[in-house]
Design a protein around this motif. Structure first.
Motif, PDB file in Angstrom:
ATOM      1  N   PRO A 177       0.831  -1.210   0.000  1.00 50.17           N
ATOM      2  CA  PRO A 177       0.000   0.000   0.000  1.00 50.17           C
ATOM      3  C   PRO A 177       0.865   1.259   0.000  1.00 50.17           C
ATOM      4  CG  PRO A 177       0.041  -0.987   2.182  1.00 50.17           C
ATOM      5  CD  PRO A 177       0.739  -1.952   1.269  1.00 50.17           C
ATOM      6  N   ASP A 178       0.301   2.360  -0.487  1.00 47.77           N
ATOM      7  CA  ASP A 178       1.002   3.639  -0.454  1.00 47.77           C
ATOM      8  C   ASP A 178       0.954   4.223   0.958  1.00 47.77           C
ATOM      9  OD1 ASP A 178       1.493   3.498  -3.204  1.00 47.77           O
ATOM     10  OD2 ASP A 178      -0.444   4.441  -3.673  1.00 47.77           O
ATOM     11  N   ASP A 179       1.817   5.199   1.192  1.00 42.15           N
ATOM     12  CA  ASP A 179       1.796   5.955   2.454  1.00 42.15           C
ATOM     13  C   ASP A 179       1.794   5.034   3.668  1.00 42.15           C
ATOM     14  OD1 ASP A 179       1.638   8.387   0.989  1.00 42.15           O
ATOM     15  OD2 ASP A 179      -0.527   8.096   0.777  1.00 42.15           O
ATOM     16  N   ARG A 180       2.732   4.113   3.686  1.00 38.79           N
ATOM     17  CA  ARG A 180       2.807   3.173   4.802  1.00 38.79           C
ATOM     18  C   ARG A 180       3.294   3.881   6.070  1.00 38.79           C
ATOM     19  NH1 ARG A 180       6.771  -0.037   4.185  1.00 38.79           N
ATOM     20  NH2 ARG A 180       6.061  -1.909   5.283  1.00 38.79           N
ATOM     21  N   SER A 181       2.733   3.479   7.208  1.00 33.87           N
ATOM     22  CA  SER A 181       3.206   3.955   8.507  1.00 33.87           C
ATOM     23  C   SER A 181       2.921   2.885   9.540  1.00 33.87           C
ATOM     24  CB  SER A 181       2.535   5.277   8.896  1.00 33.87           C
ATOM     25  OG  SER A 181       1.151   5.090   9.101  1.00 33.87           O
ATOM     26  N   SER A 182       3.668   2.899  10.629  1.00 31.21           N
ATOM     27  CA  SER A 182       3.580   1.844  11.635  1.00 31.21           C
ATOM     28  C   SER A 182       2.248   1.907  12.374  1.00 31.21           C
ATOM     29  CB  SER A 182       4.722   1.979  12.648  1.00 31.21           C
ATOM     30  OG  SER A 182       5.966   1.782  12.018  1.00 31.21           O
ATOM     31  N   GLY A 183       1.618   0.768  12.511  1.00 33.58           N
ATOM     32  CA  GLY A 183       0.449   0.643  13.367  1.00 33.58           C
ATOM     33  C   GLY A 183       0.868   0.207  14.751  1.00 33.58           C
ATOM     34  N   ALA A 184      -0.103  -0.145  15.572  1.00 37.83           N
ATOM     35  CA  ALA A 184       0.194  -0.594  16.942  1.00 37.83           C
ATOM     36  C   ALA A 184      -0.903  -1.527  17.408  1.00 37.83           C
ATOM     37  CB  ALA A 184       0.316   0.594  17.887  1.00 37.83           C
TER      38      ALA A 184
END
Length: 492
Positions: A133-140
């Motif tokens: 996916p685009d604009d990946r960032s860490s989840g939690a």
């Protein structure tokens, strides 16, 4: 297998070595890293297609298996909070958590009827691309843990703006320092339900280290030995109750299985008797790593096998980035050897209880968090636990809160008052005991009260012992004196 030691986590490992074995499911089905990443990416796209964006919440009522793994890794790369829910809970208990966390979507195994939930990950993945996916960032992950009120609260940590590749190395370094776990061709055995914080975290980080997950549907002593032997398991996470049960196997059964591949068996969640831990290391070798903390504090203290053998009974020194203090009731710091309340602090990042700032504030003293246990530090800074918090019951490594059980029993018209306590048990750590004061003119039975609890509480919370009392002790202010209840019961 390819050398993945320099790659920053699961997603890059899967791209570099797609044929690498990622998961051996409960039925023996093997999923490679490439196959797992393809499904993870498809589910990430499916979640976004349903309108879920950074900071939103997804809940999962999923048994141990590849679907639970997919949800962890899919939410973990698109900035979502994932709430794994105990599938043993009643419908009302599950609904409470789903509502409290404001879940935008619930995914449940078809065998667990949850109103409004998707039936597994296949529905999310259907028709979606396998590209990242685009604009990946860490989840939690937001684990739910009960407090002294008996009502579970989500332990929520701030999300990072960084990608998983930027955040994962810090945590894999930390785990390496604590447990000697390193990237490579390790094999991690999942022995516990993945809705608990430690098994869930070890599942994620095994993949970030490039290890293979071997998933057990539940803990059965001989089955676990057979899986260790068959898959040459190198590391696992267990709780002391499991050690009790393994040691009870006959010698001829133990001798059938080769456990020499084990390098790290990490244990936490409850105190482990010194004799039990020594017996396991006599059998498996010096492979038991222990840490102490909580869902809120994460790993605050840790001890490696050699250190523990030099100081039997310790739960370790403060883990990297952590500081520890022992304070008395007035907040005065106590000297080595003197028991008091344990406080810890870390620069790894704080937490808050979701939608409960008062509870968050009550658990802190400035920047210091109190897990709620009593202990002391020796001259070298090693922590020894004296007792769990007064009211908490730990049975089989699972926290059980008396207030929740008491509240459910008090809904029965024949119960005037009740005290629930934990009584020491050699195998389980504690046995749940309910001491009931009946309403005037009534004579409820144990069976009647347990039937009453059926739709209200999960079975693991039900008292194993129910006894009746004419009156229960109270303090001068009218508050139930659980400490006196416990003392009187144990004295008998």
């Amino acid at each position: 297998m390819a050398d993945i030691s320099g790659l920053p986590g699961f997603y890059r490992i899967a791209e570099a070595d797609p044929g690498r074995r990622a998961v051996v499911d409960t039925d023996g089905t093997v999923t490679t890293y490439g196959e797992l990443l393809a499904t993870v990416n498809r589910v990430s796209h499916g979640l976004r297609e349903r309108g879920l964006g950074r900071g939103d919440v997804v809940a999962g009522v999923l048994p141990n298996g590849v679907d639970a793994v997919v949800m962890l890794m899919a939410t973990g790369q698109i900035g979502l909070y994932y709430v794994p829910i105990n599938w043993h809970l009643t419908a009302a208990e599950i609904d409470y958590i789903v509502t409290d966390c404001d879940a935008g979507l619930v995914v449940a195994d078809p065998s667990h009827a949850v109103e409004g939930a998707l039936g597994g990950v296949a529905e999310l993945a259907e028709g979606q691309p396998e590209t990242a996916p685009d604009d990946r960032s860490s989840g939690a992950v937001m684990w739910y843990t009960s407090g002294t009120t008996g009502f579970p609260k989500g332990v929520q940590r701030p999300l990072s703006d960084s990608t998983p590749e930027e955040t994962v190395p810090l945590y894999t370094w930390f785990l390496g320092e604590v447990c000697d776990l390193r990237p490579g061709d390790g094999v991690h055995l999942v022995t516990s339900p993945m809705y608990h914080s430690s098994p869930c975290a070890h599942t994620m980080f095994a993949l970030h280290l490039g290890h293979t997950l071997v998933i057990a549907s539940k803990f059965e002593p001989e089955t676990v030995l057979e899986l260790i032997d068959r898959y040459r398991v190198t590391n696992a996470m267990m709780v002391p109750t499991m050690f009790h049960r393994l040691l009870r196997l006959p010698e001829e059964v133990r001798g059938r299985y080769d456990v020499s591949s084990l390098q790290q068996v990490i244990h936490t969640a409850a105190a482990c008797p010194v004799a039990v831990k020594k017996a396991i290391m006599d059998w498996w070798g010096p492979v038991l790593y222990e840490y102490y903390g909580s869902t809120e504090s994460t790993i605050a203290f840790a001890v490696k096998p050699g250190e523990w053998l030099e100081r039997p009974g310790t739960v370790g020194r403060p883990a990297p980035t952590f500081q520890a203090r022992i304070l008395d009731e007035d907040g005065k710091e106590l000297p080595p050897g003197e028991p008091g309340m344990i406080y810890v602090a870390s620069n790894l990042g704080g937490f808050e209880y979701r939608k409960d700032p008062a509870k968050t504030a009550a658990s802190m003293r400035g920047e210091w968090y109190a897990p709620g246990d009593i202990g002391y530090l020796d001259e070298d800074g090693y922590l020894f636990l004296c007792d769990r918090r007064t009211d908490l019951i730990v049975s089989g490594g699972v926290n059980i809160y008396p207030a929740e059980i008491e509240a459910a029993l008090l809904e029965h018209p024949a119960v005037a008052d009740v005290a629930v306590i934990g009584v020491p048990d050699e195998e389980w750590g504690h046995t749940v005991v309910a001491l009931v004061q009946p309403s005037p003119g009534t004579r409820p039975s144990r069976e009647e009260l347990l039937e009453h609890l059926g739709p209200r509480l999960a079975r693991f919370k039900h008292p194993r012992v129910v006894e009746f009392r004419d009156e229960l002790p109270r303090t001068p202010t009218g508050k139930l004196s659980r400490s006196r209840v416990r003392q009187e019961y144990l004295a008998r």
